[in-house]
Design a protein around this motif. Sequence first.
Motif, PDB file in Angstrom:
ATOM      1  N   GLU A  93      -0.330  34.242 -12.263  1.00  0.00           N
ATOM      2  CA  GLU A  93      -0.348  34.775 -13.626  1.00  0.00           C
ATOM      3  C   GLU A  93      -1.656  34.433 -14.331  1.00  0.00           C
ATOM      4  O   GLU A  93      -2.247  35.281 -15.006  1.00  0.00           O
ATOM      5  N   ARG A  94      -2.102  33.194 -14.180  1.00  0.00           N
ATOM      6  CA  ARG A  94      -3.350  32.763 -14.814  1.00  0.00           C
ATOM      7  C   ARG A  94      -4.553  33.514 -14.237  1.00  0.00           C
ATOM      8  O   ARG A  94      -5.500  33.844 -14.954  1.00  0.00           O
ATOM      9  N   GLN A  95      -4.522  33.793 -12.931  1.00  0.00           N
ATOM     10  CA  GLN A  95      -5.603  34.564 -12.318  1.00  0.00           C
ATOM     11  C   GLN A  95      -5.655  35.980 -12.893  1.00  0.00           C
ATOM     12  O   GLN A  95      -6.739  36.500 -13.178  1.00  0.00           O
ATOM     13  N   ALA A  96      -4.492  36.577 -13.075  1.00  0.00           N
ATOM     14  CA  ALA A  96      -4.428  37.932 -13.639  1.00  0.00           C
ATOM     15  C   ALA A  96      -4.941  37.937 -15.081  1.00  0.00           C
ATOM     16  O   ALA A  96      -5.680  38.851 -15.487  1.00  0.00           O
ATOM     17  N   GLU A  97      -4.579  36.923 -15.843  1.00  0.00           N
ATOM     18  CA  GLU A  97      -5.047  36.824 -17.230  1.00  0.00           C
ATOM     19  C   GLU A  97      -6.561  36.653 -17.284  1.00  0.00           C
ATOM     20  O   GLU A  97      -7.232  37.259 -18.129  1.00  0.00           O
ATOM     21  N   LEU A  98      -7.112  35.854 -16.385  1.00  0.00           N
ATOM     22  CA  LEU A  98      -8.553  35.653 -16.340  1.00  0.00           C
ATOM     23  C   LEU A  98      -9.256  36.951 -15.956  1.00  0.00           C
ATOM     24  O   LEU A  98     -10.269  37.313 -16.573  1.00  0.00           O
ATOM     25  N   ALA A  99      -8.713  37.660 -14.972  1.00  0.00           N
ATOM     26  CA  ALA A  99      -9.317  38.925 -14.552  1.00  0.00           C
ATOM     27  C   ALA A  99      -9.332  39.917 -15.713  1.00  0.00           C
ATOM     28  O   ALA A  99     -10.327  40.632 -15.928  1.00  0.00           O
ATOM     29  N   GLU A 100      -8.266  39.954 -16.479  1.00  0.00           N
ATOM     30  CA  GLU A 100      -8.206  40.848 -17.637  1.00  0.00           C
ATOM     31  C   GLU A 100      -9.254  40.461 -18.680  1.00  0.00           C
ATOM     32  O   GLU A 100      -9.955  41.314 -19.232  1.00  0.00           O
ATOM     33  N   ALA A 101      -9.384  39.161 -18.942  1.00  0.00           N
ATOM     34  CA  ALA A 101     -10.379  38.693 -19.909  1.00  0.00           C
ATOM     35  C   ALA A 101     -11.790  39.020 -19.432  1.00  0.00           C
ATOM     36  O   ALA A 101     -12.660  39.399 -20.231  1.00  0.00           O
ATOM     37  N   GLN A 102     -12.027  38.934 -18.121  1.00  0.00           N
ATOM     38  CA  GLN A 102     -13.345  39.258 -17.574  1.00  0.00           C
ATOM     39  C   GLN A 102     -13.640  40.750 -17.714  1.00  0.00           C
ATOM     40  O   GLN A 102     -14.762  41.135 -17.997  1.00  0.00           O
ATOM     41  N   ARG A 103     -12.619  41.588 -17.528  1.00  0.00           N
ATOM     42  CA  ARG A 103     -12.808  43.040 -17.707  1.00  0.00           C
ATOM     43  C   ARG A 103     -13.173  43.364 -19.152  1.00  0.00           C
ATOM     44  O   ARG A 103     -13.979  44.237 -19.419  1.00  0.00           O
ATOM     45  N   GLU A 104     -12.536  42.618 -20.080  1.00  0.00           N
ATOM     46  CA  GLU A 104     -12.789  42.854 -21.499  1.00  0.00           C
ATOM     47  C   GLU A 104     -14.121  42.261 -21.945  1.00  0.00           C
ATOM     48  O   GLU A 104     -14.684  42.690 -22.947  1.00  0.00           O
ATOM     49  N   ASP A 106     -14.854  39.229 -23.108  1.00  0.00           N
ATOM     50  CA  ASP A 106     -14.805  38.252 -24.203  1.00  0.00           C
ATOM     51  C   ASP A 106     -15.062  36.855 -23.624  1.00  0.00           C
ATOM     52  O   ASP A 106     -14.194  36.263 -22.974  1.00  0.00           O
ATOM     53  N   THR A 107     -16.260  36.318 -23.864  1.00  0.00           N
ATOM     54  CA  THR A 107     -16.650  35.042 -23.242  1.00  0.00           C
ATOM     55  C   THR A 107     -15.759  33.878 -23.675  1.00  0.00           C
ATOM     56  O   THR A 107     -15.452  33.000 -22.857  1.00  0.00           O
ATOM     57  N   ASP A 108     -15.370  33.856 -24.937  1.00  0.00           N
ATOM     58  CA  ASP A 108     -14.492  32.780 -25.412  1.00  0.00           C
ATOM     59  C   ASP A 108     -13.133  32.857 -24.717  1.00  0.00           C
ATOM     60  O   ASP A 108     -12.588  31.834 -24.277  1.00  0.00           O
ATOM     61  N   ASP A 109     -12.594  34.051 -24.589  1.00  0.00           N
ATOM     62  CA  ASP A 109     -11.317  34.251 -23.908  1.00  0.00           C
ATOM     63  C   ASP A 109     -11.443  33.916 -22.420  1.00  0.00           C
ATOM     64  O   ASP A 109     -10.538  33.319 -21.835  1.00  0.00           O
ATOM     65  N   ILE A 110     -12.566  34.279 -21.826  1.00  0.00           N
ATOM     66  CA  ILE A 110     -12.799  33.963 -20.405  1.00  0.00           C
ATOM     67  C   ILE A 110     -12.789  32.448 -20.208  1.00  0.00           C
ATOM     68  O   ILE A 110     -12.173  31.938 -19.266  1.00  0.00           O
ATOM     69  N   ARG A 111     -13.456  31.715 -21.093  1.00  0.00           N
ATOM     70  CA  ARG A 111     -13.500  30.255 -21.003  1.00  0.00           C
ATOM     71  C   ARG A 111     -12.092  29.661 -21.109  1.00  0.00           C
ATOM     72  O   ARG A 111     -11.688  28.813 -20.309  1.00  0.00           O
ATOM     73  N   LYS A 112     -11.325  30.135 -22.097  1.00  0.00           N
ATOM     74  CA  LYS A 112      -9.957  29.628 -22.288  1.00  0.00           C
ATOM     75  C   LYS A 112      -9.080  29.921 -21.075  1.00  0.00           C
ATOM     76  O   LYS A 112      -8.324  29.061 -20.611  1.00  0.00           O
ATOM     77  N   ARG A 113      -9.202  31.152 -20.572  1.00  0.00           N
ATOM     78  CA  ARG A 113      -8.375  31.539 -19.408  1.00  0.00           C
ATOM     79  C   ARG A 113      -8.780  30.752 -18.163  1.00  0.00           C
ATOM     80  O   ARG A 113      -7.928  30.398 -17.343  1.00  0.00           O
ATOM     81  N   SER A 114     -10.067  30.474 -18.028  1.00  0.00           N
ATOM     82  CA  SER A 114     -10.538  29.675 -16.882  1.00  0.00           C
ATOM     83  C   SER A 114      -9.971  28.263 -16.939  1.00  0.00           C
ATOM     84  O   SER A 114      -9.548  27.708 -15.920  1.00  0.00           O
ATOM     85  N   GLU A 115      -9.965  27.680 -18.136  1.00  0.00           N
ATOM     86  CA  GLU A 115      -9.416  26.340 -18.296  1.00  0.00           C
ATOM     87  C   GLU A 115      -7.926  26.317 -17.958  1.00  0.00           C
ATOM     88  O   GLU A 115      -7.446  25.398 -17.277  1.00  0.00           O
ATOM     89  N   LYS A 116      -7.197  27.328 -18.425  1.00  0.00           N
ATOM     90  CA  LYS A 116      -5.757  27.389 -18.127  1.00  0.00           C
ATOM     91  C   LYS A 116      -5.524  27.549 -16.626  1.00  0.00           C
ATOM     92  O   LYS A 116      -4.583  26.965 -16.068  1.00  0.00           O
TER      93      LYS A 116
END
Length: 138
Positions: A93-104, A106-116
């Motif tokens: 689930e976290r990988q999918a969320e990170l992939a979505e943030a990377q498509r969008e 948003d660097t801040d969101d990418i950082r948060k998703r990477s940490e999660k």
Amino acid sequence: MKRTFRLVIPAMMLAMPIAFSQLALATETMDPLCQSKVENIQKQLGIAKEHGNEHRVRGLEKSLEGVRRHCSNERVIEDAEEEVSESMEEVRERQAELAEAQREGDTDDIRKRSEKLEEAVMELEEHQDELEALQNQQ
């Protein structure tokens, strides 16, 4: 009333050694992984009692009773396997969320998703290590 009290006390005194010996026998015949769980719960119970946490004490006593009645090595392993499975799902689930943030983008969101994702991977590794340790204890 006094007469009843005099009859009950000796009966209780006679029953106590029997009850305690049965408890000791149950502990001696317990599967090794279950014995480890019992010891862990007893430690937590002692801490909860020291701190006067009655709610926690009741919960731990109930848990201890459940372990003593229903625990087996196989059940402990199954529970650990379930934790690994749930952790793997969390990582996906976290990988999918990170992939979505990377498509969008948003660097801040990418950082948060990477940490999660990193946290989920660490938890998965802990659960895998626990499972491996349990399997080696059998």
